[in-house]
Design a protein around this motif. Sequence first.
Motif, short mmCIF file in Angstrom:
data_model
loop_
_atom_site.label_atom_id
_atom_site.label_comp_id
_atom_site.label_asym_id
_atom_site.label_seq_id
_atom_site.Cartn_x
_atom_site.Cartn_y
_atom_site.Cartn_z
N LEU A 143 -4.68 -27.29 33.29
CA LEU A 143 -3.42 -26.63 32.15
C LEU A 143 -2.83 -27.74 33.37
O LEU A 143 -2.96 -27.81 35.00
CB LEU A 143 -2.61 -25.94 32.23
CG LEU A 143 -3.20 -24.84 31.58
CD1 LEU A 143 -2.75 -23.48 31.05
CD2 LEU A 143 -3.05 -25.68 29.80
N SER A 144 -0.86 -28.25 33.78
CA SER A 144 -0.29 -28.47 34.55
C SER A 144 -0.58 -28.06 35.88
O SER A 144 -0.40 -28.67 36.73
CB SER A 144 0.86 -29.40 33.62
OG SER A 144 1.50 -28.32 33.09
N THR A 145 -0.84 -27.07 35.42
CA THR A 145 -0.40 -25.67 36.52
C THR A 145 -1.58 -25.72 37.07
O THR A 145 -1.92 -24.57 38.46
CB THR A 145 -0.15 -24.06 35.94
OG1 THR A 145 -1.08 -24.09 35.07
CG2 THR A 145 1.64 -24.02 35.10
N THR B 166 -4.75 -24.76 36.36
CA THR B 166 -5.37 -22.89 35.92
C THR B 166 -6.07 -23.91 35.02
O THR B 166 -5.89 -24.40 33.82
CB THR B 166 -4.38 -22.59 35.08
OG1 THR B 166 -3.46 -21.23 36.28
CG2 THR B 166 -4.96 -20.88 34.74
N ASN C 108 -3.44 -31.06 30.63
CA ASN C 108 -2.33 -31.31 32.11
C ASN C 108 -1.15 -31.08 30.88
O ASN C 108 -0.07 -31.70 31.62
CB ASN C 108 -2.61 -33.06 31.84
CG ASN C 108 -4.16 -34.04 32.46
OD1 ASN C 108 -3.87 -32.62 33.98
ND2 ASN C 108 -3.96 -34.65 31.70
N LEU C 109 -1.09 -30.05 30.30
CA LEU C 109 0.08 -29.34 29.70
C LEU C 109 0.64 -27.94 30.09
O LEU C 109 -0.70 -27.66 30.90
CB LEU C 109 0.00 -29.38 28.17
CG LEU C 109 0.25 -30.45 27.48
CD1 LEU C 109 -0.33 -30.44 25.83
CD2 LEU C 109 1.15 -31.26 27.55
N HIS C 110 1.59 -27.73 30.36
CA HIS C 110 2.08 -27.00 30.76
C HIS C 110 1.40 -25.26 29.83
O HIS C 110 1.42 -24.76 30.51
CB HIS C 110 3.38 -26.74 30.94
CG HIS C 110 4.54 -26.80 29.51
ND1 HIS C 110 4.31 -27.74 28.78
CD2 HIS C 110 5.59 -25.71 29.31
CE1 HIS C 110 4.95 -27.57 27.48
NE2 HIS C 110 5.66 -25.69 28.00
N GLU C 111 1.03 -25.00 29.15
CA GLU C 111 0.54 -24.20 28.52
C GLU C 111 -0.31 -24.29 27.32
O GLU C 111 -0.78 -25.53 26.84
CB GLU C 111 2.48 -23.12 28.16
CG GLU C 111 2.29 -23.76 26.92
CD GLU C 111 3.99 -23.31 26.43
OE1 GLU C 111 4.50 -22.37 26.81
OE2 GLU C 111 4.55 -23.78 25.56
N SER D 106 -2.58 -16.45 31.89
CA SER D 106 -1.73 -18.54 31.57
C SER D 106 -2.76 -19.20 31.08
O SER D 106 -3.23 -19.84 29.98
CB SER D 106 -1.52 -19.28 32.28
OG SER D 106 -1.70 -18.81 34.15
N TYR E 61 4.18 -29.48 20.26
CA TYR E 61 4.66 -29.17 21.95
C TYR E 61 5.82 -29.53 22.03
O TYR E 61 6.83 -29.01 22.28
CB TYR E 61 4.26 -29.63 23.11
CG TYR E 61 2.51 -29.09 23.26
CD1 TYR E 61 2.23 -28.38 24.26
CD2 TYR E 61 1.09 -29.02 22.73
CE1 TYR E 61 1.38 -27.34 24.58
CE2 TYR E 61 0.26 -28.64 23.00
CZ TYR E 61 -0.12 -27.19 24.08
OH TYR E 61 -0.91 -26.99 24.23
N ALA F 133 6.63 -17.42 26.22
CA ALA F 133 6.21 -17.91 27.84
C ALA F 133 5.51 -16.79 27.48
O ALA F 133 4.77 -15.57 28.34
CB ALA F 133 7.17 -17.99 29.19
#
Length: 633
Positions: A487-489, A491, A519-522, A573, A617, A631
């Motif tokens: 993911l973008s985080t 993780t 590469n997305l946030h969730e 996450s 998204y 979230a």
Amino acid sequence: MTISHHDLAADINAQRPNAPFRPVRFAPVEIALETRDDGAILLTNKQPLQPLPVQQLCDYLRKHAQERPLQTFLAEPEGDGWKRISYAQARASVDALSQWLIDRNVPDDRPIFVLSENGINHALLQLAAMQIGIPVMPLSAAYSLMSETCAKIRDLTQRFEPAVIYAADAQRFGKALSVAKPLCNAIILSDAATHALVDACFDEALGTPPSADVEQAYARVTPDATARLLLTSGSTGVPKAVVMTQRNILASGVLWDQVWPFLADEPLTMLDWLPWNHTAGTHGSFSMVLRHGGTLYIDDGKPVPQLIGRSVRHLREIRPNVMVNVPRGLDMLVACMEEDPSIAAEIFPNLQVIIYGGAALLPTTLLKLEQLSVQATGQRIPVTSSLGSTETTMPATLGWWPSQSLGTLGLPGPGVEAKLIPDEDRYEIRFRGDNITPGYFRDPEANQASFDEEGFLITGDAVVFIDDKQPEHGLLYAGRLSENFKLSTGTWVSVANVRERLLEELHPLVSDVVLAAPNLHELGALLFLNLAQVRKTFPGLAEAAQAQIAQHPDVLAAINKRIQHYNAIFPASSTYIARALILDRPPSLDESEITDKGHINQRGVLKVRAAAVDRMYRANGSEGDCLLFGATR
């Protein structure tokens, strides 16, 4: 928070029956483990591979034709009964077909394509070609029948230039024949001359008197001769043709028989639908029966709603003693047994073992198989799995003990070396041995990329030990190395683990899940509905179109509730499903979203459904076919 095997198995293990396992004669579990300086582990079976008992697969056919000439070798449905062929009849037919191929100067460097599904004539043609050194390439019938353009048939014909193409029903496979014929000028063989492109009929070929040419060609076939060319699934590109030598096939059989010696204890009877263009069907069930002089009943059912009834009817009649299946087949069989307990009462008493592969088996299905077998026999049926691929001939690892652990892939068979290379909290697994393909047909680039400097096959699969301190308990599947993403985080998402647990929660309403996206946030999930089960659960939707079902409030509510339950258990996450989209059409074979084996191509779906991923998204609230869950905690 990661999803461990023990997390998933704890509740199920507590519910497993306390009954003994059926006493099946397995080999002892004796494994050697060597840890190298770089951290890699070499895992081998202490039992060496026994010498190959024959030179080629058809030696078994000739042996049984002499020793048990009247024994039924193959049977296929015909009317209300079975069309049968004995070992003696099969030997005579195979020799006649070999002579027919010789008379037509069929070369040994161009394969024979088989477009049709499993059948007696299909089997005879394969054996006839292989016993005189002509490679045979059985193709998925879906390439011909489920594709609008027969694009894969076109590509395969251009790349591999078949000398003969067999289609049992030329009318039914007419589109594919029309695409292929102009590209290679192959001899078109069919059971009847019902199409203008047909050059020869099968019965006429069977009437060819064998000559000494057959024996001379037979004698030239060595263990290193190419027997079959089996295609990979194509999930990472165009399908590659895996070279299967006689040695590969024979070694695979020997290693299996060494750890499953019970196969020789009584006449082997099997009922099987697994297609022969896959290694599990052709090197599992088909070869197993041929090695042991047993009887193979060719099932015209399969694990789809409209055909599972035929499989169950055949199982009740035949009562096989070994079952090879896929998880979906076992899921549907269990559902049938729960509706009608007499099915279990008829099937289990004669069944010694079930082996599955190709995907993970839901723990609930394993639990129910054990419970149902205990109800029927007082004993638990051994249910085991394996790890293999087209390149390993099947299997490379397998179980040969009644495992107390859920989902074990077993351990390397005799003659198989497994190299485990550390990869964070798991191992990349590679294989070397006589059952491993020497490479790919007409594809030197793939050959160079698929083997490491020590000659180990690079599988792309990851595994973990059930118990690091007790490796003899076996291995667990830990996903494809290429599927996991960040993911973008930063993780990492372990796709196989998340997908398995989510599918278990959504069963039976959802047939498959694709996780989104790098590469997305969730984390998001694209959901393919199991329409038959949804319509069964919601009778009011029996006539509704899939697009309507994907947005129906009752369906959305049911799936929403199940994902919320999943998220409550796995809130990290890397596991939490923040949003989901119910797709309104099934995965497409032509667009490479699904393989002919029925396996989802994660990358293919994300590419084809890029607009759907973007819409999921961009959604600001749960609406239509999209669900939002807030979230990550």
